[in-house]
Write a protein that holds these residues in place. Structure first.
Motif, short mmCIF file in Angstrom:
data_model
loop_
_atom_site.label_atom_id
_atom_site.label_comp_id
_atom_site.label_asym_id
_atom_site.label_seq_id
_atom_site.Cartn_x
_atom_site.Cartn_y
_atom_site.Cartn_z
N VAL A 159 0.80 -1.18 -0.18
CA VAL A 159 -0.15 0.04 0.14
C VAL A 159 0.77 1.25 0.07
CG1 VAL A 159 -2.19 -0.97 1.08
CG2 VAL A 159 -0.29 -0.26 2.53
N ASP A 160 2.09 1.20 0.25
CA ASP A 160 3.05 2.33 0.28
C ASP A 160 3.86 2.47 -1.09
OD1 ASP A 160 3.26 3.38 3.26
OD2 ASP A 160 3.30 1.34 3.44
N GLY A 161 3.39 1.30 -1.96
CA GLY A 161 4.01 1.55 -3.46
C GLY A 161 5.27 1.02 -3.53
N ASN A 162 5.73 0.30 -2.60
CA ASN A 162 6.96 -0.41 -2.56
C ASN A 162 6.79 -1.86 -3.48
OD1 ASN A 162 8.46 1.07 -0.72
ND2 ASN A 162 7.30 0.04 1.02
N ARG A 163 7.80 -2.22 -4.18
CA ARG A 163 7.63 -3.59 -5.14
C ARG A 163 8.56 -4.53 -4.45
NH1 ARG A 163 9.01 -2.05 -10.58
NH2 ARG A 163 11.31 -2.78 -10.26
N PHE A 164 7.93 -5.75 -3.97
CA PHE A 164 8.64 -6.92 -3.59
C PHE A 164 8.63 -8.01 -4.57
CE2 PHE A 164 6.78 -4.30 -0.32
CZ PHE A 164 7.58 -4.42 0.56
N LEU A 165 10.05 -8.92 -4.15
CA LEU A 165 10.08 -10.14 -4.86
C LEU A 165 9.53 -11.25 -4.07
CD1 LEU A 165 11.49 -11.67 -7.41
CD2 LEU A 165 13.49 -11.62 -5.92
N ASP A 166 8.56 -11.88 -4.44
CA ASP A 166 7.83 -12.98 -3.46
C ASP A 166 8.43 -14.13 -3.60
OD1 ASP A 166 6.44 -14.39 -1.68
OD2 ASP A 166 4.38 -14.23 -3.10
N MET A 167 9.34 -14.58 -2.72
CA MET A 167 10.07 -15.83 -2.63
C MET A 167 9.29 -17.08 -2.07
SD MET A 167 12.91 -15.66 -4.69
CE MET A 167 14.04 -16.81 -4.27
N THR A 168 7.89 -16.71 -1.99
CA THR A 168 7.02 -17.82 -1.18
C THR A 168 5.91 -18.21 -1.99
OG1 THR A 168 5.24 -16.49 -0.48
CG2 THR A 168 7.37 -16.50 0.90
N SER A 169 5.77 -17.44 -3.19
CA SER A 169 4.34 -17.58 -4.23
C SER A 169 2.99 -17.43 -3.60
CB SER A 169 4.46 -19.11 -4.73
OG SER A 169 5.53 -19.25 -5.51
N GLY A 170 3.16 -16.81 -2.34
CA GLY A 170 2.08 -16.54 -1.46
C GLY A 170 1.58 -17.89 -0.94
N PHE A 171 2.42 -18.44 -0.16
CA PHE A 171 2.19 -19.96 0.50
C PHE A 171 2.36 -20.99 -0.55
CE2 PHE A 171 -0.68 -17.34 3.58
CZ PHE A 171 0.41 -17.18 4.37
N GLY A 172 2.85 -20.87 -1.67
CA GLY A 172 2.81 -22.07 -2.68
C GLY A 172 1.75 -21.93 -3.68
N VAL A 173 0.87 -20.60 -3.61
CA VAL A 173 -0.16 -20.58 -4.22
C VAL A 173 -0.13 -20.09 -6.00
CG1 VAL A 173 -2.67 -19.44 -4.59
CG2 VAL A 173 -1.68 -20.29 -2.38
N ALA A 174 0.90 -19.40 -5.95
CA ALA A 174 1.02 -18.48 -7.26
C ALA A 174 1.44 -19.40 -8.25
CB ALA A 174 1.57 -17.36 -7.17
N GLY A 175 1.90 -20.45 -8.32
CA GLY A 175 2.34 -21.50 -9.45
C GLY A 175 3.28 -20.79 -10.27
N LEU A 176 2.66 -20.37 -11.58
CA LEU A 176 3.62 -19.86 -12.69
C LEU A 176 3.43 -18.34 -12.35
CD1 LEU A 176 2.40 -22.03 -15.42
CD2 LEU A 176 4.69 -21.48 -14.97
N GLY A 177 3.10 -17.85 -11.23
CA GLY A 177 3.18 -16.46 -10.93
C GLY A 177 1.91 -16.04 -10.71
N TYR A 178 1.85 -14.78 -10.07
CA TYR A 178 0.47 -13.93 -9.67
C TYR A 178 -0.14 -13.47 -11.02
CZ TYR A 178 1.92 -14.02 -4.92
OH TYR A 178 2.15 -14.37 -3.63
N GLY A 179 -1.59 -14.05 -11.20
CA GLY A 179 -2.40 -13.53 -12.36
C GLY A 179 -2.40 -14.57 -13.16
N PHE A 180 -1.66 -15.72 -13.30
CA PHE A 180 -1.45 -16.34 -14.52
C PHE A 180 -3.06 -17.22 -14.86
CE2 PHE A 180 -0.99 -21.25 -13.72
CZ PHE A 180 -0.95 -21.22 -12.24
N THR A 181 -4.09 -17.18 -13.64
CA THR A 181 -5.18 -17.79 -14.26
C THR A 181 -6.14 -16.53 -14.03
OG1 THR A 181 -5.38 -18.32 -11.90
CG2 THR A 181 -4.72 -20.21 -13.46
N ALA A 182 -5.91 -15.31 -14.13
CA ALA A 182 -6.74 -14.23 -13.81
C ALA A 182 -7.79 -14.17 -15.11
CB ALA A 182 -5.97 -12.96 -13.58
#
Ligand SMILES: Cc1ncc(COP(=O)(O)O)c(C=O)c1O
Length: 435
Positions: A51-74
Motif C-alpha cells: 500500500v506504500d508503493g514498494n515493489r517486492f520479490l515474492d520468494m514464497t509464491s504466497g504460501f505456494g499458491v501463485a504457481g506460474l506467478g500471480y495472475g496466470f489464471t486471472a
C-alpha cells in the motif's frame, strides 16, 4: 522484476492498516508488530506491491499458491465471473466442475495406471485432507491413522488428527480423537533402516489411513530417503490401509515434477516414470493459482467406498466445485501441462540450489535442503531466521520461516522466477547472513 523500495518497510500506510486490523481481527491470526507486516495492494508475476508503493520479490509464491506467478489464471477468472459466479455444487453443478474432474483424473490415475480417478472437492487444503480421511474410514472400516512428526495438513479439527507439529494441536487436544499414531519422518541422509524398523512395530490391523507429505513443507522442507514412499505403499498393501499423499504443497511442479510422488520408485522405472501411486492424493494451493479450491482425487475403486447418493450428500459444502475455482484450475493445469513448464522449473531449480549451496560454508547455516523450487536453509536458531526474514523484507524480498522451531528459511518462489531474480535474492541473502 527486481524489488524497488520507495518508503520504509513497513511504510506508514502499512503501519496504519496494521493498527486498524489489530482492533477488529481475532488475535493470533495476522502477526502484527512494529516491523511487520506489509499490506498488499496488488501482485503480478513474481512481484507484489504494498500500500506504500514498494515493489517486492515474492520468494514464497504466497504460501505456494501463485504457481506460474500471480495472475496466470486471472483471465480465466474474468471470463468465468462474467457468466457464472456460483452454482449448486452437489445438486445442480456447474459444467466446469465436470471438466475439472475429468482433467484431474487424466493427470493422476489415468496417467499413472490407466484407471479413472474420482474427485471430492473442498475449499481450503485441510478440507481435501478431511475428505481423504473420511474416505479411508469408509473404505477400510478402521479409524486409526498413521502420520508423521513434523507433518502439516491444515488446521481443521479433522486435519488436526494428522498434525505433526504439536503446538497447533495442543490447546484443542481435548476435542481430538486419540486415533493417531505418529512416526518420525526420516531424513534423506538417515536412510530407511530405522524407519522400516519403526514401521514393523505398528499394529496395522488398527490403521485405516496413512497420511503423509512426500516432502514435508511446513515441517521445515524435509526430504525423506529414496524408497520411503514405496515402503509405505508396500506396508499399506500388506495391512489393507489407504495411502494418502498430501501434495497440497508439493503438487504442480513445486518439486520439479508435476507431483512429488513421481520421484520415488526405483521398482517402477517404466515409461510412466517412477511414480509411487497413492490411493488418494490431496491437492490445493497452486491448483487454481489463487482461488480457494482443493480436491481429494482417489483411485475410483477406493472412492467408490462412498455410498451412492440418495439425494442428500454425506459430504459436501455450499461452495463445492465453485465455477470460478474450477475455471481457474482448468487454466492452471493447462499451463502446467505445457511442454516448456518442466524445463522452466528445472532451470530455475538448478540456479536456486546452486546459489543456496554457496551459503553452506557460512557458520550459522546448518543445512541447505529441498528439491526443485521447494528449498530450505536451516540456521542455527529460530531467532536468526526471524531476523533474516524481516531484514529481507526491508530489502524487498518476501520469505517465510518454517519448521516446528522456525529455524528454516523456506524458499518456494513462483515457477517462472528468472535467473536475475534468483541471483539478486541469493546475493542479498549472503550479504545479510555474513553481516
Ligand atoms: C501439505 C499441506 N497440507 C495441507 C495444508 C492446509 O492447506 P490450507 O491452509 O489451504 O487449509 C497445507 C498448508 O500449508 C500444507 O502445506
Amino acid at each position: 522484476m527486481l524489488p524497488k523500495i520507495y518508503t520504509n518497510v513497513p511504510g506508514e500506510r502499512s503501519l496504519a492498516w496494521g493498527k486498524r486490523l489489530g482492533e477488529v481481527e481475532c488475535r493470533n491470526t495476522t502477526y502484527l508488530a512494529e516491523d511487520w507486516p506489509i499490506f498488499w495492494e496488488r501482485a503480478d508475476g513474481v512481484n507484489v506491491w504494498d500500500v506504500d508503493g514498494n515493489r517486492f520479490l515474492d520468494m514464497t509464491s504466497g504460501f505456494g499458491v501463485a504457481g506460474l506467478g500471480y495472475g496466470f489464471t486471472a483471465e480465466a477468472l474474468r471470463r468465468q465471473s462474467d457468466v457464472l459466479l456460483h452454482a449448486m455444487g452437489d445438486v445442480h453443478p456447474a459444467r466446469v466442475k465436470v471438466e475439472l474432474c475429468e482433467v484431474l483424473s487424466k493427470i493422476t490415475y489415468e496417467k499413472w495406471e490407466d484407471k479413472k480417478g474420482k474427485c471430492l472437492f473442498g475449499n481450503s487444503g485441510f478440507e481435501a485432507v478431511e475428505a481423504a480421511l473420511k474416505t479411508a474410514v469408509l473404505a477400510t472400516g478402521r479409524a486409526g491413522i498413521l502420520s508423521f512428526e513434523g507433518g502439516y495438513h491444515g488446521l481443521g479439527y479433522g486435519a488436526l488428527l494428522g498434525q505433526g507439529i504439536g503446538w497447533f494441536r495442543e490447546p484443542f487436544e481435548g476435542q481430538i480423537a486419540k486415533v493417531t499414531q505418529r512416526l518420525k519422518f526420516p531424513r534423506e541422509e538417515e536412510g530407511l533402516d530405522d524407519f522400516l524398523e519403526q514401521l514393523t512395530k505398528v499394529d496395522g490391523s488398527k490403521i485405516g489411513a496413512v497420511l503423509v507429505e512426500p516432502i514435508q513443507g511446513r515441517g521445515g522442507i524435509v526430504v525423506p530417503p529414496e524408497g520411503f514412499l514405496a515402503a509405505l505403499r508396500e506396508w499399506c498393501n500388506k495391512v489393507g490401509a489407504v495411502l494418502i499423499f498430501d501434495e497440497i504443497y508439493t503438487g504442480f511442479w513445486r518439486t520439479g515434477k508435476m507431483f512429488a510422488c513421481e520421484w520415488d520408485n526405483k521398482a517402477r522405472e517404466d515409461s510412466r516414470g517412477s511414480v509411487v501411486v497413492p490411493d488418494l492424493i490431496c491437492l490445493g494451493k497452486a491448483l487454481s493459482g489463487g482461488f480457494p479450491i482443493s480436491v481429494c482425487v482417489g483411485r475410483a475403486e477406493v472412492m467408490d467406498a462412498w455410498p451412492e447418493s440418495g439425494g442428500e450428500a454425506l459430504h459436501t459444502s455450499t461452495f463445492l466445485g465453485n465455477p470460478m475455482g474450477c475455471a481457474m484450475a482448468l487454466e492452471a493445469i493447462r499451463r502446467y501441462q505445457e511442454t516448456e513448464t518442466e524445463s522452466l522449473v528445472r532451470e530455475a531449480a538448478e540456479k536456486l540450489e546452486s546459489g543456496l549451496r554457496k551459503l553452506e560454508s557460512l557458520g550459522m547455516v546448518k543445512e541447505v535442503r529441498g528439491r526443485g523450487l521447494m528449498m530450505g536453509v536451516e540456521m542455527d536458531c529460530g531467532e536468526r531466521v526471524l531476523d533474516l526474514t524481516k531484514a529481507l523484507l526491508r530489502e524487498g524480498v518476501i520469505v517465510l520461516p518454517d519448521g516446528p522451531k522456525g529455524d528454516v528459511l523456506a524458499l518456494t518462489p513462483p515457477l517462472g522466477i528468472s535467473s536475475e531474480e534468483i541471483d539478486f535474492s541469493m546475493e542479498l541473502l549472503r550479504n545479510l547472513i555474513e553481516f
